[in-house]
Enzyme design. Structure first.
Site, PDB file in Angstrom:
ATOM      1  N   SER A  34      -0.189  -6.990   3.377  1.00 56.86           N
ATOM      2  CA  SER A  34      -1.513  -7.097   3.979  1.00 56.86           C
ATOM      3  C   SER A  34      -2.451  -7.921   3.094  1.00 56.86           C
ATOM      4  O   SER A  34      -2.086  -9.001   2.639  1.00 56.86           O
ATOM      5  CB  SER A  34      -2.051  -5.688   4.234  1.00 56.86           C
ATOM      6  OG  SER A  34      -3.155  -5.744   5.071  1.00 56.86           O
ATOM      7  N   ASP A  38       0.909  -6.734  10.363  1.00 58.36           N
ATOM      8  CA  ASP A  38       0.655  -6.271   8.995  1.00 58.36           C
ATOM      9  C   ASP A  38       1.807  -5.433   8.408  1.00 58.36           C
ATOM     10  O   ASP A  38       2.269  -4.467   9.024  1.00 58.36           O
ATOM     11  CB  ASP A  38      -0.613  -5.405   9.060  1.00 58.36           C
ATOM     12  CG  ASP A  38      -1.254  -5.204   7.718  1.00 58.36           C
ATOM     13  OD1 ASP A  38      -0.556  -4.749   6.800  1.00 58.36           O
ATOM     14  OD2 ASP A  38      -2.452  -5.510   7.586  1.00 58.36           O
TER      15      ASP A  38
END
Lengths: 306, 303
Positions: free
Chosen positions: A75, A193
């Site tokens: 992320s 993500d």
């Protein structure tokens, strides 16, 4: 000179020095024992805006000359990690993020078609352009420091690890918060993500051969103040599940850096200066421990090699 | 005629004096305090200024001047906390006096209140102050808090104006050393050699060369002082160890004036281990293991 006086002189000469054993061991670790240096990995977690504290972590890491042989990111950790691995130093990354106008960067396009198709709320097209402007068209093999990042295949739920090929699509995928940013289509997968499946991929660092793993943890959640905002609810859901998932992963780290982000929510992009300081301070506090751990592991490898 | 004039002037002076709150022909409290201070009586000087600062009807500018002088008297008596409090009071009487801010920052730093000192300096910088004292103050704060990149930048700016300031050069040397900018650190260290003994300088320079991966230069530096300062022998041993001349290192460690922490013994055990004399090494490690500082490292070789 009388013998007693000579002894006193020698004694005073000896005690007047304060030896710094770690400094002396560090000299040998960076030269004579170079082949046995403990391979050190820094794992940068997710955490959306909270993850910007990693910028402070990198700055302090650099200023304290801590060893670094591998960066693993997920992320926002993948974004900061990729910037650092591609040769930008802590001060440059700080400048880039400070000068970033998030309103320009995130383009709101809540069109009827977008809502009906339920693709995403925010377009992430500009993210790739922004990354390109700072990292160029680099491949993983071009990086100054080996770098690995994680994404999630939204169709299968698989954890996808990127360690080769083009850098930017991998980092974009790794940092694509589901439901907020558009998923990234790459290598015949639909990716979001990495924090969905692994918000602190310490096991990946171990798999890459790290002798020592330091995790910078910026995940976690704080009390949700506004439960009416769809974005706040979504990020809170991700933060809670990420924290639960990450507990075991963090146990695998030799050292965990945990910036004090209790007043920063995953959406607080405007609190970068605060997050930066929190990351910087937390790293400085752990620097001696990281250094000692590195020396212990290096001595262990040196011993094993004899 | 002269007597008449004096007699006529007296009531007029008394009238004007009473109108002006009794100030005319009264020496200023700053002058009185100064004479007490010169006479070696700073306590009385403080008393005078304290009373003057609370006098009714005192103008803010005069009060600020008095408070600044009072703060200096406190600082002269090593009562920095009172000096800080007084300066803060002075600062409230007229915003934007860079002198007050700089002095406050300096005193806060002396008291170890680095966060408050930094806040003062940052506020001054935001006001556009660009004085050498500000650069030095910022450099000192950042040096003390371990933010060496920022420290080196501010100290560098200060040294452009005062290139011979040895204290600043010393801090710059330490900052560069911490940042791993070894050639720059050597330059700064050479500039402040006068601050340290010949032995200290040689050891610092030798360690710099070793950190920079150049033990040959370190050996050269240490050989210069070898006879004079036996305490530096340990570092010569370390340089030989780094060079890979293990026998020479062992010889020097064994005769070096061993520190109370047994640094030389610990490193000679490491050399012995590398030479394959593992039992000899373990004997030393075992002895040292009992001592807290080395236990974690020694235990690796005892497992």
């Amino acid at each position: 000179m009388p013998r007693g006086l000579a002894f006193l002189f020698l004694f005073l000469a000896a005690v007047s020095h304060s030896f710094d054993t770690e400094d002396h061991l560090r000299v040998l670790a960076s030269s004579r024992w170079k082949a046995h240096r403990a391979k050190t990995a820094l794992v940068l977690s997710g955490g959306a805006a909270r993850g910007l504290a990693h910028v402070g972590v990198m700055r302090a890491w650099q200023e304290n000359k801590l060893p670094l042989d591998l960066i693993v990111g997920t992320s926002v950790g993948a974004i900061v990690g990729a910037l650092y691995a591609s040769g930008l130093d802590g001060a440059e990354i700080d400048k880039i993020i400070t000068g970033l106008n998030w309103n320009e960067f995130i383009e709101f396009r809540v069109t009827p078609a977008r809502i009906l198709n339920l693709n995403s709320i925010i377009s992430s097209e500009k993210m790739g352009e922004w990354m390109f402007s700072h990292m160029g068209n680099k491949k993983f093999s071009d990086l100054d420091i080996p770098f690995v990042c994680v994404a999630t295949d939204i169709r299968t739920g698989e954890k996808i690890v990127f360690r080769d090929g083009d850098l930017i699509p991998a980092v974009r995928a790794s940092s694509c918060i589901p439901g907020i940013f558009e998923p990234v289509e790459y290598r015949r997968r639909i990716l979001v993500d990495g924090g969905v499946v692994d918000n602190a991929p310490t096991d990946l660092a171990a798999a890459e051969g790290a002798d020592m793993i330091v995790a910078s943890w910026t995940g976690g959640s704080r009390m949700l103040e506004d439960s009416r905002s769809i974005i706040a609810v979504l990020t809170q859901v991700i933060a809670i599940s990420g924290t639960v998932l990450s507990r075991r992963q963090l146990e695998k780290a030799d050292v965990v850096i945990e910036p004090d982000l209790r007043d920063v929510s995953p959406l607080d992009l405007d609190k970068f200066a605060y997050s930066f300081e929190a990351g910087y301070d937390a790293t400085v506090r752990k620097a001696a421990e990281i250094e000692k751990m590195f020396l212990l592991k290096t001595l262990g490898k040196m011993k094993a090699a004899q | 005629m002269r007597a008449f004039l004096i007699l006529a002037a007296l009531p007029a002076t008394m009238f004007l004096s009473s109108c002006a709150g009794g100030r005319i022909f009264r020496p200023s409290p700053l002058k009185i305090a100064s004479s007490f201070e010169s006479a070696g009586n700073p306590d009385e000087a403080i008393r005078v200024l304290k009373n003057a600062s609370v006098e009714a009807g005192i103008k803010p500018a005069d009060k600020r001047e008095i408070l600044m002088a009072l703060a200096e008297l406190y600082a002269g008596q090593k009562d920095n906390l009172s000096a800080i409090q007084t300066l803060r009071e002075a600062a409230q009487l007229g915003a934007g006096d860079p002198f007050i801010g700089l002095r406050l920052g300096e005193l806060l730093l002396q008291e170890g209140l680095t966060g408050d000192a930094l806040a003062e300096f940052v506020a001054l910088e935001a006001m556009g102050v660009r004085t050498p004292s500000l650069f030095f103050g910022m450099g000192q704060v950042y040096h003390r808090t371990g933010r060496f990149l920022k420290a080196s930048s501010y100290l560098g700016q200060y040294l452009k104006i005062y290139p011979d300031d040895k204290k600043a050069l010393m801090m710059l040397y330490e900052s560069y050393e911490a940042l791993g900018k070894y050639p720059e650190a050597r330059n700064a260290l050479s500039g402040c050699a006068a601050l340290m003994t010949k032995e200290d300088f040689a050891v610092k320079m030798a360690m710099n060369w070793m950190r920079d991966g150049n033990p040959d230069e370190a050996v050269e530096e240490l050989e210069k002082i070898r006879g004079e300062y036996p305490g530096a022998d340990f570092y010569l041993g370390l340089a030989y160890y780094q060079k890979g001349r293990l026998d020479d290192a062992l010889k020097i460690f064994s005769r070096s004036a061993s520190s109370p922490e047994d640094e030389a013994s610990f490193f000679s055990a490491l050399v012995l281990f590398e030479l394959g004399r593992k039992d000899d090494a373990r004997t030393i490690f075992r002895k040292l293991s009992a001592k807290g500082k080395y236990a974690r490292y020694c235990d690796i070789f005892l497992q």
